[in-house]
Design a protein around this motif. Sequence first.
Motif, PDB file in Angstrom:
ATOM      1  N   THR A   1       0.833  -1.202   0.000  1.00  0.00           N
ATOM      2  CA  THR A   1       0.000   0.000   0.000  1.00  0.00           C
ATOM      3  C   THR A   1       0.869   1.255   0.000  1.00  0.00           C
ATOM      4  O   THR A   1       0.654   2.189  -0.784  1.00  0.00           O
ATOM      5  N   LEU A   2       1.864   1.240   0.880  1.00  0.00           N
ATOM      6  CA  LEU A   2       2.699   2.429   1.037  1.00  0.00           C
ATOM      7  C   LEU A   2       3.524   2.703  -0.206  1.00  0.00           C
ATOM      8  O   LEU A   2       3.871   3.832  -0.509  1.00  0.00           O
ATOM      9  N   ARG A   3       3.879   1.598  -0.942  1.00  0.00           N
ATOM     10  CA  ARG A   3       4.706   1.779  -2.135  1.00  0.00           C
ATOM     11  C   ARG A   3       3.880   2.201  -3.367  1.00  0.00           C
ATOM     12  O   ARG A   3       4.451   2.514  -4.404  1.00  0.00           O
ATOM     13  N   ASP A   4       2.539   2.086  -3.145  1.00  0.00           N
ATOM     14  CA  ASP A   4       1.672   2.386  -4.296  1.00  0.00           C
ATOM     15  C   ASP A   4       1.939   3.817  -4.781  1.00  0.00           C
ATOM     16  O   ASP A   4       2.055   4.746  -3.993  1.00  0.00           O
ATOM     17  N   LYS A   5       1.999   3.975  -6.127  1.00  0.00           N
ATOM     18  CA  LYS A   5       2.328   5.302  -6.674  1.00  0.00           C
ATOM     19  C   LYS A   5       1.228   6.337  -6.467  1.00  0.00           C
ATOM     20  O   LYS A   5       1.435   7.525  -6.506  1.00  0.00           O
ATOM     21  N   ASN A   6      -0.002   5.801  -6.224  1.00  0.00           N
ATOM     22  CA  ASN A   6      -1.127   6.719  -6.024  1.00  0.00           C
ATOM     23  C   ASN A   6      -1.233   7.241  -4.601  1.00  0.00           C
ATOM     24  O   ASN A   6      -2.167   7.956  -4.267  1.00  0.00           O
ATOM     25  N   ILE A   7      -0.325   6.825  -3.741  1.00  0.00           N
ATOM     26  CA  ILE A   7      -0.407   7.215  -2.339  1.00  0.00           C
ATOM     27  C   ILE A   7       0.078   8.657  -2.152  1.00  0.00           C
ATOM     28  O   ILE A   7       1.105   9.043  -2.683  1.00  0.00           O
ATOM     29  N   THR A   8      -0.717   9.352  -1.344  1.00  0.00           N
ATOM     30  CA  THR A   8      -0.294  10.691  -0.942  1.00  0.00           C
ATOM     31  C   THR A   8       0.068  10.618   0.534  1.00  0.00           C
ATOM     32  O   THR A   8      -0.715  10.110   1.330  1.00  0.00           O
ATOM     33  N   VAL A   9       1.304  11.061   0.826  1.00  0.00           N
ATOM     34  CA  VAL A   9       1.731  11.000   2.216  1.00  0.00           C
ATOM     35  C   VAL A   9       1.520  12.356   2.863  1.00  0.00           C
ATOM     36  O   VAL A   9       1.967  13.379   2.329  1.00  0.00           O
ATOM     37  N   VAL A  10       0.806  12.330   4.016  1.00  0.00           N
ATOM     38  CA  VAL A  10       0.551  13.593   4.717  1.00  0.00           C
ATOM     39  C   VAL A  10       1.134  13.469   6.131  1.00  0.00           C
ATOM     40  O   VAL A  10       0.607  12.751   6.959  1.00  0.00           O
ATOM     41  N   PRO A  11       2.227  14.174   6.401  1.00  0.00           N
ATOM     42  CA  PRO A  11       2.738  14.124   7.780  1.00  0.00           C
ATOM     43  C   PRO A  11       1.931  15.053   8.682  1.00  0.00           C
ATOM     44  O   PRO A  11       1.565  16.163   8.268  1.00  0.00           O
ATOM     45  N   LEU A  12       1.610  14.560   9.864  1.00  0.00           N
ATOM     46  CA  LEU A  12       0.845  15.368  10.830  1.00  0.00           C
ATOM     47  C   LEU A  12       1.797  15.750  11.960  1.00  0.00           C
ATOM     48  O   LEU A  12       2.440  14.871  12.567  1.00  0.00           O
ATOM     49  N   GLY A  13       1.883  17.025  12.264  1.00  0.00           N
ATOM     50  CA  GLY A  13       2.800  17.480  13.298  1.00  0.00           C
ATOM     51  C   GLY A  13       2.112  17.640  14.649  1.00  0.00           C
ATOM     52  O   GLY A  13       0.897  17.801  14.720  1.00  0.00           O
ATOM     53  N   GLY A  14       2.934  17.633  15.715  1.00  0.00           N
ATOM     54  CA  GLY A  14       2.418  17.767  17.081  1.00  0.00           C
ATOM     55  C   GLY A  14       1.845  19.161  17.302  1.00  0.00           C
ATOM     56  O   GLY A  14       2.367  20.141  16.776  1.00  0.00           O
ATOM     57  N   GLN A  15       0.782  19.269  18.095  1.00  0.00           N
ATOM     58  CA  GLN A  15       0.135  20.549  18.387  1.00  0.00           C
ATOM     59  C   GLN A  15       0.375  20.941  19.832  1.00  0.00           C
ATOM     60  O   GLN A  15       1.137  20.264  20.544  1.00  0.00           O
ATOM     61  N   ASP A  16      -0.329  22.006  20.294  1.00  0.00           N
ATOM     62  CA  ASP A  16      -0.069  22.569  21.633  1.00  0.00           C
ATOM     63  C   ASP A  16      -0.199  21.538  22.756  1.00  0.00           C
ATOM     64  O   ASP A  16       0.583  21.513  23.691  1.00  0.00           O
ATOM     65  N   VAL A  17      -1.229  20.687  22.649  1.00  0.00           N
ATOM     66  CA  VAL A  17      -1.476  19.702  23.731  1.00  0.00           C
ATOM     67  C   VAL A  17      -0.307  18.752  23.865  1.00  0.00           C
ATOM     68  O   VAL A  17       0.095  18.386  24.975  1.00  0.00           O
ATOM     69  N   SER A  18       0.249  18.328  22.741  1.00  0.00           N
ATOM     70  CA  SER A  18       1.311  17.332  22.774  1.00  0.00           C
ATOM     71  C   SER A  18       2.283  17.610  21.633  1.00  0.00           C
ATOM     72  O   SER A  18       2.201  17.026  20.562  1.00  0.00           O
ATOM     73  N   PRO A  19       3.224  18.572  21.894  1.00  0.00           N
ATOM     74  CA  PRO A  19       4.096  19.052  20.809  1.00  0.00           C
ATOM     75  C   PRO A  19       4.972  17.952  20.207  1.00  0.00           C
ATOM     76  O   PRO A  19       5.361  18.027  19.046  1.00  0.00           O
ATOM     77  N   ASN A  20       5.288  16.914  20.990  1.00  0.00           N
ATOM     78  CA  ASN A  20       6.183  15.861  20.479  1.00  0.00           C
ATOM     79  C   ASN A  20       5.469  14.786  19.667  1.00  0.00           C
ATOM     80  O   ASN A  20       6.112  13.901  19.111  1.00  0.00           O
ATOM     81  N   SER A  21       4.152  14.881  19.649  1.00  0.00           N
ATOM     82  CA  SER A  21       3.415  13.851  18.911  1.00  0.00           C
ATOM     83  C   SER A  21       3.531  14.074  17.426  1.00  0.00           C
ATOM     84  O   SER A  21       3.728  15.197  16.966  1.00  0.00           O
ATOM     85  N   TYR A  22       3.381  12.975  16.710  1.00  0.00           N
ATOM     86  CA  TYR A  22       3.334  13.077  15.259  1.00  0.00           C
ATOM     87  C   TYR A  22       2.616  11.878  14.700  1.00  0.00           C
ATOM     88  O   TYR A  22       2.421  10.879  15.409  1.00  0.00           O
ATOM     89  N   ALA A  23       2.229  11.920  13.479  1.00  0.00           N
ATOM     90  CA  ALA A  23       1.564  10.807  12.814  1.00  0.00           C
ATOM     91  C   ALA A  23       1.714  11.011  11.319  1.00  0.00           C
ATOM     92  O   ALA A  23       2.165  12.074  10.861  1.00  0.00           O
ATOM     93  N   LYS A  24       1.383   9.956  10.545  1.00  0.00           N
ATOM     94  CA  LYS A  24       1.421  10.093   9.083  1.00  0.00           C
ATOM     95  C   LYS A  24       0.172   9.498   8.505  1.00  0.00           C
ATOM     96  O   LYS A  24      -0.324   8.494   8.983  1.00  0.00           O
ATOM     97  N   VAL A  25      -0.306  10.139   7.490  1.00  0.00           N
ATOM     98  CA  VAL A  25      -1.489   9.629   6.803  1.00  0.00           C
ATOM     99  C   VAL A  25      -1.058   9.229   5.399  1.00  0.00           C
ATOM    100  O   VAL A  25      -0.426  10.025   4.694  1.00  0.00           O
ATOM    101  N   TYR A  26      -1.336   8.015   5.032  1.00  0.00           N
ATOM    102  CA  TYR A  26      -1.075   7.538   3.677  1.00  0.00           C
ATOM    103  C   TYR A  26      -2.438   7.434   3.007  1.00  0.00           C
ATOM    104  O   TYR A  26      -3.241   6.582   3.336  1.00  0.00           O
ATOM    105  N   TRP A  27      -2.655   8.288   2.042  1.00  0.00           N
ATOM    106  CA  TRP A  27      -4.002   8.394   1.464  1.00  0.00           C
ATOM    107  C   TRP A  27      -3.983   7.876   0.055  1.00  0.00           C
ATOM    108  O   TRP A  27      -3.283   8.382  -0.816  1.00  0.00           O
TER     109      TRP A  27
END
Lengths: 178, 264
Positions: free
Chosen positions: B149-175
């Motif tokens: 899935t991740l290698r699929d050429k149609n994938i859009t990767v969206v990195p999500l950055g940490g916000q005020d509540v939890s600045p060190n958090s992060y996540a990624k969305v593979y769409w």
Amino acid sequence: MELEKLIIQFQKKDEVAFEKLYTMYAENICGAIYTIVQDTSRAEEIVQDVFVKAWNKAESYDASKGRFFTWILNIARNAAIDEVRSKSFKEQKQNLTVDYFVGILEATENEEETPNIAPLRASLLQLKEKCIQVISMLYFRGYTQKEVAEELNIPLGTIKTRNRNCISQLRANMSSHL
Amino acid sequence: MNVKEYIASGILELYVAGTLSAAENLEVAQNAKTHPEILKEIEAIEASILTLSKEVYPSKYPHNFDTLKKRIHLDSKKVISLPKQKKSWTSYMGWAATILLTAGLFWMYNQNNSLRSEIESAREENIDLEQKIANSRASEEKTRALLTTLRDKNITVVPLGGQDVSPNSYAKVYWNKSEEKVFIDAQGLPKPPDGMVYQVWSLQLDPLSPTSIGLLEDFATDGDEVFALPNTNDSEAFGITLEPAGGSALPNLEQLYTLGVVAS
């Protein structure tokens, strides 16, 4: 002859013959035993033992070797002597001295007796002491001639004649009352 | 033979007493047969001893043949019925063998039981192992699928950055827009507290309008913290908020953990 047939029947385990022999000899055997054990109930018990033994070894009696009465008297003597030597007897009768029957006759002298028996006893008492000794040893206690000679300190050769004379005396005394 | 002398010798008295030798006895018995006087004399001697023996008894002898008869019958029965009481070595051996056999059977029964329980536990272990193998296969497949899935050429990767509540958090969305699916890699988020759940939102930026695309359920036990969710929206951004269990209709922006905008 009658006795011979009876004994043959007895040896064939005929109970009727056995009863006749018992009736004939039981009280004599009892008296002979009594001279040794000197206890009437014991003597009567031993009589039963003696006749049981006689029945069980009936075939061992051999008429050519002796009289039937002699045979059963021998069984009785051995049984009485065994009894005297037994532990239970010794416990009951401490310091018992086996006396000759003259003592027995004297002892019963005072007891109530049927009158016709008393004179016979009296005549038996007329036997000389040396006769009482010899007869007692040879007939009731089973001594050999040699043992009698040693016990009475008399020559062996005189036993036979002394005994003969004593028995003759006994017969004479008895016949005067029969 | 002079019968009178023979009688006078006293041998017959000794014959009745039973003190003669076997040879003498035989001789007397023989003579008694051939000479009636001798037999008569013997009987007379015997009679005198019989009388004497009877007379020395101080009481009347109680004849009791019945007792005697019972005894001889008992004796003969005894003789017949007396089996050998002696226990033979074979019977002892028999008992010993019986005891040994019993002990042996008991031992074998125990052995059998313990073997059975061993087999049972081995079987359970087997099932356990099979389960683990199956799980790891499934996990492997899932990983492969994820990789594909991740290698699929149609994938859009969206990195999500940490916000005020939890600045060190992060996540990624593979769409994957063509398949209308998103994969959320939430490894960078802290474990949600009990009774709370992360909720993923698709956002339109102008005006700002959130649409829930799903919950990251079983976050603690998921294992790889990768979640597949459907997304039919024309998303411009993705956000993850912490919401009460079951999710909310609108996001609680105070609990916005990560946010990221889709690169156009």
